[in-house]
Motif scaffolding. Structure first.
Motif, PDB file in Angstrom:
ATOM      1  N   PHE A 189      65.262  38.715 -22.262  1.00  0.00           N
ATOM      2  CA  PHE A 189      66.071  37.957 -21.304  1.00  0.00           C
ATOM      3  C   PHE A 189      65.689  36.479 -21.216  1.00  0.00           C
ATOM      4  O   PHE A 189      66.347  35.714 -20.518  1.00  0.00           O
ATOM      5  N   GLY A 190      64.643  36.074 -21.901  1.00  0.00           N
ATOM      6  CA  GLY A 190      64.201  34.682 -21.835  1.00  0.00           C
ATOM      7  C   GLY A 190      63.077  34.500 -20.836  1.00  0.00           C
ATOM      8  O   GLY A 190      62.915  35.279 -19.896  1.00  0.00           O
ATOM      9  N   ARG A 191      62.288  33.432 -21.048  1.00  0.00           N
ATOM     10  CA  ARG A 191      61.114  33.198 -20.198  1.00  0.00           C
ATOM     11  C   ARG A 191      61.519  32.777 -18.787  1.00  0.00           C
ATOM     12  O   ARG A 191      60.992  33.277 -17.798  1.00  0.00           O
ATOM     13  N   ARG A 192      62.466  31.830 -18.686  1.00  0.00           N
ATOM     14  CA  ARG A 192      62.807  31.253 -17.378  1.00  0.00           C
ATOM     15  C   ARG A 192      63.355  32.292 -16.411  1.00  0.00           C
ATOM     16  O   ARG A 192      62.924  32.365 -15.249  1.00  0.00           O
ATOM     17  N   LEU A 193      64.329  33.072 -16.839  1.00  0.00           N
ATOM     18  CA  LEU A 193      64.966  34.034 -15.941  1.00  0.00           C
ATOM     19  C   LEU A 193      63.960  35.034 -15.398  1.00  0.00           C
ATOM     20  O   LEU A 193      63.919  35.302 -14.192  1.00  0.00           O
ATOM     21  N   VAL A 194      63.141  35.586 -16.287  1.00  0.00           N
ATOM     22  CA  VAL A 194      62.148  36.574 -15.863  1.00  0.00           C
ATOM     23  C   VAL A 194      61.183  35.958 -14.858  1.00  0.00           C
ATOM     24  O   VAL A 194      60.903  36.531 -13.794  1.00  0.00           O
ATOM     25  N   LEU A 195      60.669  34.769 -15.158  1.00  0.00           N
ATOM     26  CA  LEU A 195      59.678  34.142 -14.293  1.00  0.00           C
ATOM     27  C   LEU A 195      60.278  33.673 -12.968  1.00  0.00           C
ATOM     28  O   LEU A 195      59.598  33.719 -11.924  1.00  0.00           O
ATOM     29  N   ILE A 196      61.525  33.237 -12.959  1.00  0.00           N
ATOM     30  CA  ILE A 196      62.166  32.846 -11.704  1.00  0.00           C
ATOM     31  C   ILE A 196      62.290  34.050 -10.768  1.00  0.00           C
ATOM     32  O   ILE A 196      61.983  33.969  -9.573  1.00  0.00           O
ATOM     33  N   ILE A 197      62.736  35.179 -11.301  1.00  0.00           N
ATOM     34  CA  ILE A 197      62.882  36.392 -10.476  1.00  0.00           C
ATOM     35  C   ILE A 197      61.528  36.846  -9.927  1.00  0.00           C
ATOM     36  O   ILE A 197      61.385  37.158  -8.740  1.00  0.00           O
ATOM     37  N   VAL A 198      60.508  36.851 -10.780  1.00  0.00           N
ATOM     38  CA  VAL A 198      59.176  37.290 -10.343  1.00  0.00           C
ATOM     39  C   VAL A 198      58.601  36.322  -9.304  1.00  0.00           C
ATOM     40  O   VAL A 198      57.980  36.751  -8.322  1.00  0.00           O
ATOM     41  N   THR A 199      58.823  35.033  -9.489  1.00  0.00           N
ATOM     42  CA  THR A 199      58.302  34.046  -8.540  1.00  0.00           C
ATOM     43  C   THR A 199      58.961  34.204  -7.173  1.00  0.00           C
ATOM     44  O   THR A 199      58.294  34.081  -6.129  1.00  0.00           O
ATOM     45  N   LEU A 200      60.250  34.486  -7.142  1.00  0.00           N
ATOM     46  CA  LEU A 200      60.921  34.769  -5.870  1.00  0.00           C
ATOM     47  C   LEU A 200      60.295  35.981  -5.191  1.00  0.00           C
ATOM     48  O   LEU A 200      60.098  35.989  -3.963  1.00  0.00           O
ATOM     49  N   ALA A 201      59.958  36.993  -5.977  1.00  0.00           N
ATOM     50  CA  ALA A 201      59.307  38.189  -5.418  1.00  0.00           C
ATOM     51  C   ALA A 201      57.920  37.854  -4.862  1.00  0.00           C
ATOM     52  O   ALA A 201      57.501  38.398  -3.839  1.00  0.00           O
ATOM     53  N   ILE A 202      57.195  36.941  -5.525  1.00  0.00           N
ATOM     54  CA  ILE A 202      55.878  36.521  -5.045  1.00  0.00           C
ATOM     55  C   ILE A 202      56.003  35.821  -3.694  1.00  0.00           C
ATOM     56  O   ILE A 202      55.192  36.037  -2.783  1.00  0.00           O
ATOM     57  N   ILE A 203      57.023  34.988  -3.541  1.00  0.00           N
ATOM     58  CA  ILE A 203      57.248  34.296  -2.273  1.00  0.00           C
ATOM     59  C   ILE A 203      57.508  35.303  -1.152  1.00  0.00           C
ATOM     60  O   ILE A 203      56.927  35.208  -0.058  1.00  0.00           O
ATOM     61  N   VAL A 204      58.356  36.290  -1.411  1.00  0.00           N
ATOM     62  CA  VAL A 204      58.635  37.332  -0.421  1.00  0.00           C
ATOM     63  C   VAL A 204      57.367  38.114  -0.093  1.00  0.00           C
ATOM     64  O   VAL A 204      57.083  38.410   1.084  1.00  0.00           O
ATOM     65  N   TYR A 205      56.600  38.442  -1.095  1.00  0.00           N
ATOM     66  CA  TYR A 205      55.329  39.159  -0.910  1.00  0.00           C
ATOM     67  C   TYR A 205      54.399  38.372   0.012  1.00  0.00           C
ATOM     68  O   TYR A 205      53.813  38.919   0.947  1.00  0.00           O
ATOM     69  N   GLY A 206      54.270  37.070  -0.224  1.00  0.00           N
ATOM     70  CA  GLY A 206      53.411  36.247   0.619  1.00  0.00           C
ATOM     71  C   GLY A 206      53.875  36.220   2.061  1.00  0.00           C
ATOM     72  O   GLY A 206      53.068  36.344   2.995  1.00  0.00           O
ATOM     73  N   LEU A 207      55.183  36.080   2.257  1.00  0.00           N
ATOM     74  CA  LEU A 207      55.714  36.004   3.609  1.00  0.00           C
ATOM     75  C   LEU A 207      55.609  37.333   4.365  1.00  0.00           C
ATOM     76  O   LEU A 207      55.810  37.366   5.582  1.00  0.00           O
ATOM     77  N   SER A 208      55.277  38.406   3.668  1.00  0.00           N
ATOM     78  CA  SER A 208      55.112  39.716   4.322  1.00  0.00           C
ATOM     79  C   SER A 208      53.676  39.984   4.786  1.00  0.00           C
ATOM     80  O   SER A 208      53.416  41.021   5.396  1.00  0.00           O
ATOM     81  N   PHE A 209      52.754  39.073   4.511  1.00  0.00           N
ATOM     82  CA  PHE A 209      51.346  39.301   4.868  1.00  0.00           C
ATOM     83  C   PHE A 209      51.146  39.570   6.355  1.00  0.00           C
ATOM     84  O   PHE A 209      50.237  40.299   6.742  1.00  0.00           O
TER      85      PHE A 209
END
Length: 439
Positions: free
Chosen positions: A310-330
């Protein structure tokens, strides 16, 4: 060059390097605050230990410049041998250092010096291993090939924590109940550092059998080597240097929060502003980390396939959004008043799953941003400058935030790091189809 030999050489070397790096991280929480710093203030000793832990990250960009110079001038193979020796010798010597009671302030000074040397070695290691994998990859499978050195991180982490866990159990040591004169604290903790010498010898044996990568050999044949790679990077590749640095920031911040800081938080060495603290035993916490790191390894491999498809950018953008959500759930998942051991295990598994997905493609992405004659230097400097911004200060800042403001602000800190990476990914060009021997 034999494909299997390349996989083994890149993965074994990074496994050894990360093993060396992580046994220090484990000892930075468990051993060094007690043995290498003045007694009287446990929180101050822990912060001082984290400061020496962070010192290696300051050394890593210097290591990437030093080893990058030789990697782009002399070759990938010889430089990889040099970085492994630098890291291995420093780690072995930590196992021989005198403690504060034996040598006074000389003890933390020597500890800091060895930690600095560890940083120099790792600063040159990662980019060399990444280039060994990417510059010999099959067409269309570069992220998969580049995934193998990334597996050195979870494998090294598993070995480091596994060795400490076995030694602690054999010696019947528990950090909550055992005194500083326990056999583990007097000599047992030194064993993992001394054992690293054996692993380094194995790594050297594998790497000395390598030949140079065909991409670098072609660049030499065409007369494309430059006299000062770092100068060339700053002159012609400053934009990818900045982008590559911030692409890695969220990865580093996430990893050192869920592997280093969270140990001190979960075992009760850090108290939340409410005065409530978690009290998981150190052995139980190590066991949970060993379970979670398996998810790290699995999803490093998964990310390689995804990034190729799927390409580097798309995969990393989706995962980074998930990291942001993960942080905000602390605020909810790490609340000391409600967090159980089961919840903590889930937090570790989710965090290290995300880590695998974001870390896996990096050894393809960063080298793809730079031309062959500055690729070792450029990818290494990006990777290691990100370590200063995202990792060196992360345990220190998180310890301060949870103490004065609450654990939810540690999550906000992670989310801000994720946002900086998201911006970098949005402006980054897709690199999946870049031909490495033509840039």
């Amino acid at each position: 060059m034999n494909r299997r030999r390349i996989v083994v050489a890149s993965m074994v070397g990074t496994t050894i390097e990360f093993f060396d790096f992580y046994i220090y991280a484990t000892a930075a929480v468990l051993v060094f605050p007690t043995l290498f710093f003045p007694k009287g203030n446990d929180a101050a000793a822990l912060l001082a230990s984290f400061a020496t832990f962070g010192l290696a990250f300051a050394a890593r960009p210097l290591g990437s410049i030093l080893f990058g110079h030789f990697g782009d001038r002399v070759g990938r193979k010889a430089t990889l041998v040099g970085s492994l020796l630098t890291m291995g010798i420093a780690t072995f010597l930590i196992g021989l250092l005198p403690t504060y009671d034996q040598a006074g302030y000389l003890a933390p000074a020597l500890l800091a010096l060895m930690r600095f040397a560890q940083g120099l070695g790792l600063g040159g290691e990662w980019s060399g291993a990444a280039l060994l994998a990417t510059e010999t990859a099959e067409k269309g499978k570069r992220a998969w090939a580049a995934m193998w050195p990334q597996l050195g991180a979870p494998f090294g982490f598993f070995l480091a924590n596994g060795v400490f866990l076995v030694i602690m159990q054999v010696m019947d040591f528990d950090s909550k109940t055992s005194a500083s004169n326990h056999a583990f604290m007097t000599w047992g903790w030194r064993i993992p550092f001394l054992l690293s010498a054996v692993m380094v010898l194995v790594g050297l044996y594998v790497r000395l059998k390598l030949t140079e990568t065909p991409v670098f050999a072609k660049a030499v044949e065409e007369g494309k080597k430059v006299k000062a790679p770092i100068g060339e990077v700053l002159r012609t590749a400053w934009r990818p240097l900045i982008i590559g640095t911030f692409v890695m920031v969220a990865t580093y911040t996430l990893f050192y929060l869920v592997t280093t800081w969270i140990v001190s938080y979960g075992t009760g060495k850090v108290t939340d502003k409410s005065g409530v603290k978690l009290s998981v035993s150190y052995i139980d916490f190590l066991e949970m980390q060993l379970i979670a790191v398996l998810f790290f390894a699995v999803f490093v491999a998964v990310s390689g396939r995804l990034a190729d498809r799927f390409g580097r950018r798309l995969v990393l953008i989706i995962v980074t959004l998930a990291i942001i959500v993960y942080g905000l759930s602390f605020k909810w998942i790490l609340d000391p008043a409600h967090t159980t051991q089961g919840t903590m295990l889930a937090v570790l598994i989710v965090g290290l799953t995300l880590m695998g997905l974001t870390f896996g493609p990096m050894s393809a992405v960063l080298p793809e941003l730079f031309a062959t004659n500055v690729r070792y230097t450029g990818s290494g400097v990006s990777y290691n400058f990100a370590s200063i911004i995202g990792a060196a200060i992360a345990p220190f800042i998180a310890t301060w935030l949870v103490k004065d403001y609450g654990v939810e602000w540690v999550g906000v800190y992670l989310a801000i790091a994720g946002l900086s990476t998201l911006v970098a990914l949005v402006v980054m060009r897709e690199t999946r189809d870049v031909e490495l021997d033509k840039v």
